[in-house]
Scaffold this motif. Structure first.
Motif, short mmCIF file in Angstrom:
data_model
loop_
_atom_site.label_atom_id
_atom_site.label_comp_id
_atom_site.label_asym_id
_atom_site.label_seq_id
_atom_site.Cartn_x
_atom_site.Cartn_y
_atom_site.Cartn_z
N LYS A 280 12.04 -3.46 -11.61
CA LYS A 280 13.35 -4.22 -11.53
C LYS A 280 13.02 -5.95 -12.06
N LEU A 281 12.11 -6.39 -12.53
CA LEU A 281 11.87 -7.22 -12.75
C LEU A 281 11.77 -6.96 -14.51
N LYS A 282 11.01 -6.22 -14.31
CA LYS A 282 10.83 -5.55 -16.48
C LYS A 282 12.28 -5.32 -16.53
N SER A 283 13.22 -4.56 -15.90
CA SER A 283 14.51 -4.12 -17.13
C SER A 283 15.09 -5.21 -16.53
N LYS A 284 14.92 -6.63 -16.31
CA LYS A 284 15.90 -7.78 -16.76
C LYS A 284 15.99 -7.64 -18.74
N PRO A 285 17.35 -8.50 -18.63
CA PRO A 285 17.29 -7.87 -20.33
C PRO A 285 16.51 -8.68 -21.66
N LYS A 286 15.47 -8.12 -22.24
CA LYS A 286 14.10 -8.51 -22.86
C LYS A 286 14.35 -7.53 -24.50
N LYS A 287 13.73 -8.32 -25.32
CA LYS A 287 14.02 -7.49 -26.87
C LYS A 287 13.60 -6.62 -26.61
N SER A 288 12.04 -6.50 -26.68
CA SER A 288 11.48 -5.51 -26.57
C SER A 288 10.60 -4.53 -24.92
N SER A 289 11.54 -4.62 -24.11
CA SER A 289 11.55 -4.31 -22.57
C SER A 289 11.31 -2.66 -22.69
N GLY A 290 9.80 -1.69 -23.09
CA GLY A 290 9.88 -0.24 -22.38
C GLY A 290 9.66 -0.44 -21.83
N LYS A 291 9.93 0.77 -20.63
CA LYS A 291 9.81 0.88 -19.58
C LYS A 291 8.95 1.69 -19.61
N LYS A 292 7.26 1.35 -20.04
CA LYS A 292 6.09 2.16 -19.74
C LYS A 292 5.75 1.15 -18.81
N ILE A 293 5.15 3.06 -17.63
CA ILE A 293 4.52 1.91 -16.60
C ILE A 293 3.49 1.33 -16.79
N SER A 294 2.63 0.45 -16.12
CA SER A 294 1.17 -0.07 -16.39
C SER A 294 0.57 0.60 -15.87
N ASP A 295 -0.90 0.62 -15.55
CA ASP A 295 -1.92 1.44 -14.93
C ASP A 295 -1.74 0.76 -13.56
N SER A 296 -1.60 -0.14 -13.43
CA SER A 296 -1.69 -0.84 -11.68
C SER A 296 -0.37 -0.88 -11.44
N GLU A 297 1.11 -0.73 -11.66
CA GLU A 297 1.94 -0.18 -11.30
C GLU A 297 1.51 1.29 -10.86
N LYS A 298 0.74 2.46 -11.93
CA LYS A 298 1.12 3.90 -11.68
C LYS A 298 -0.29 3.73 -10.09
N GLN A 299 -0.96 2.11 -10.31
CA GLN A 299 -1.87 2.68 -8.49
C GLN A 299 -1.10 2.17 -8.04
N GLU A 300 -0.23 1.14 -8.14
CA GLU A 300 0.37 1.02 -6.41
C GLU A 300 1.85 2.41 -6.32
N LEU A 301 2.21 2.81 -7.30
CA LEU A 301 2.88 3.58 -6.69
C LEU A 301 1.82 4.90 -6.15
N GLN A 302 0.83 5.57 -6.97
CA GLN A 302 -0.34 6.47 -6.08
C GLN A 302 -0.47 5.78 -4.54
N ARG A 303 -1.07 4.21 -4.45
CA ARG A 303 -1.25 3.62 -3.23
C ARG A 303 0.08 4.04 -2.67
N SER A 304 0.99 4.16 -2.39
CA SER A 304 1.88 4.26 -1.60
C SER A 304 2.28 5.06 -1.51
N ILE A 305 1.99 6.52 -2.29
CA ILE A 305 2.05 7.91 -2.42
C ILE A 305 0.89 8.05 -1.06
N ASP A 306 -0.38 7.87 -1.43
CA ASP A 306 -1.54 8.33 -0.84
C ASP A 306 -1.26 8.27 1.29
N VAL A 307 -0.96 6.43 1.02
CA VAL A 307 -0.46 5.93 2.33
C VAL A 307 0.43 6.75 2.87
#
Length: 160
Positions: free
Chosen positions: A34-61
Motif C-alpha cells: 500500500k505504501l508503494k502504491s501511493k502516487p509517485k512519479k516512478s513507482s514501479g510495482k516490482k517486489i523487493s527481495d525483502s518483500e518476497k521473503q516476507e511473503l514466503q515467510r508468511s506462506i511457510d508459517v
C-alpha cells in the motif's frame, strides 16, 4: 511478530501462534504494498527481495500451521490462497480455496480467487465452471455473466 516467534520457539506446534505470525507477515507485506502504491512519479510495482521473503515467510508459517491442524479457522485458507495468488502459485491458490470452501462462509471471495487462478492457469473450463457457480450466487453480477460468455467463446474457438 517477535512475541509470536518467541512463543513458537518454546512450542513449535503452537498453531495459534503460527497462524498469528503468518498473518502478521502477510499484513506487513500488504502494508508495504500500500505504501508503494501511493502516487509517485516512478513507482514501479516490482517486489523487493525483502518483500518476497516476507511473503514466503508468511506462506511457510501458515503452511506449517495447516500441516499441524488441517482444519484451520475460517478465513485462514483464504489468506493463504491470496498469498499463493500474489506469488503466482495458482495451483496452490486453488487448493487453498477448496480447503476454505469446506469450512467457511467466505464462499464468494474464494470462488472469485479460484476462477481467476483457473484463468491464469489457462484452465478455461475450470474458470467457466466457477463463474457459473458465482452467477448462481450473485445473479445480478454482470461481470460474472460476461466472463461466462467470453469463456464459452474461447472454449468454442479452441475446438476449431
Amino acid at each position: 511478530m517477535l512475541q509470536y516467534e518467541k512463543l513458537i520457539k518454546k512450542n513449535e506446534r503452537d498453531v495459534t501462534s503460527l497462524i498469528n505470525l503468518g498473518l502478521a507477515y502477510a499484513e506487513k507485506y500488504e502494508h508495504n504494498q500500500k505504501l508503494k502504491s501511493k502516487p509517485k512519479k516512478s513507482s514501479g510495482k516490482k517486489i523487493s527481495d525483502s518483500e518476497k521473503q516476507e511473503l514466503q515467510r508468511s506462506i511457510d508459517v501458515l503452511e506449517k500451521a495447516a500441516k499441524l491442524q488441517p482444519e484451520l479457522p475460517e478465513g485462514i485458507y483464504l489468506s493463504l490462497a491470496k498469498l499463493y495468488f500474489l506469488k503466482k502459485d495458482y495451483k496452490k491458490c486453488v487448493s487453498s480455496c477448496e480447503m476454505e470452501l469446506k469450512s467457511s462462509g467466505n464462499e464468494i471471495e474464494a470462488l472469485k480467487l479460484m476462477a481467476q487462478s483457473h484463468e491464469d492457469l489457462n484452465q478455461k473450463q475450470g474458470a467457466l465452471d466457477i463463474y457459473e457457480k458465482l452467477v448462481m450466487k450473485e445473479t445480478k453480477n454482470s461481470f460474472f455473466k460476461q466472463k461466462i460468455f467470453l469463456s464459452k467463446i474461447v472454449l468454442y474457438l479452441q475446438c476449431y
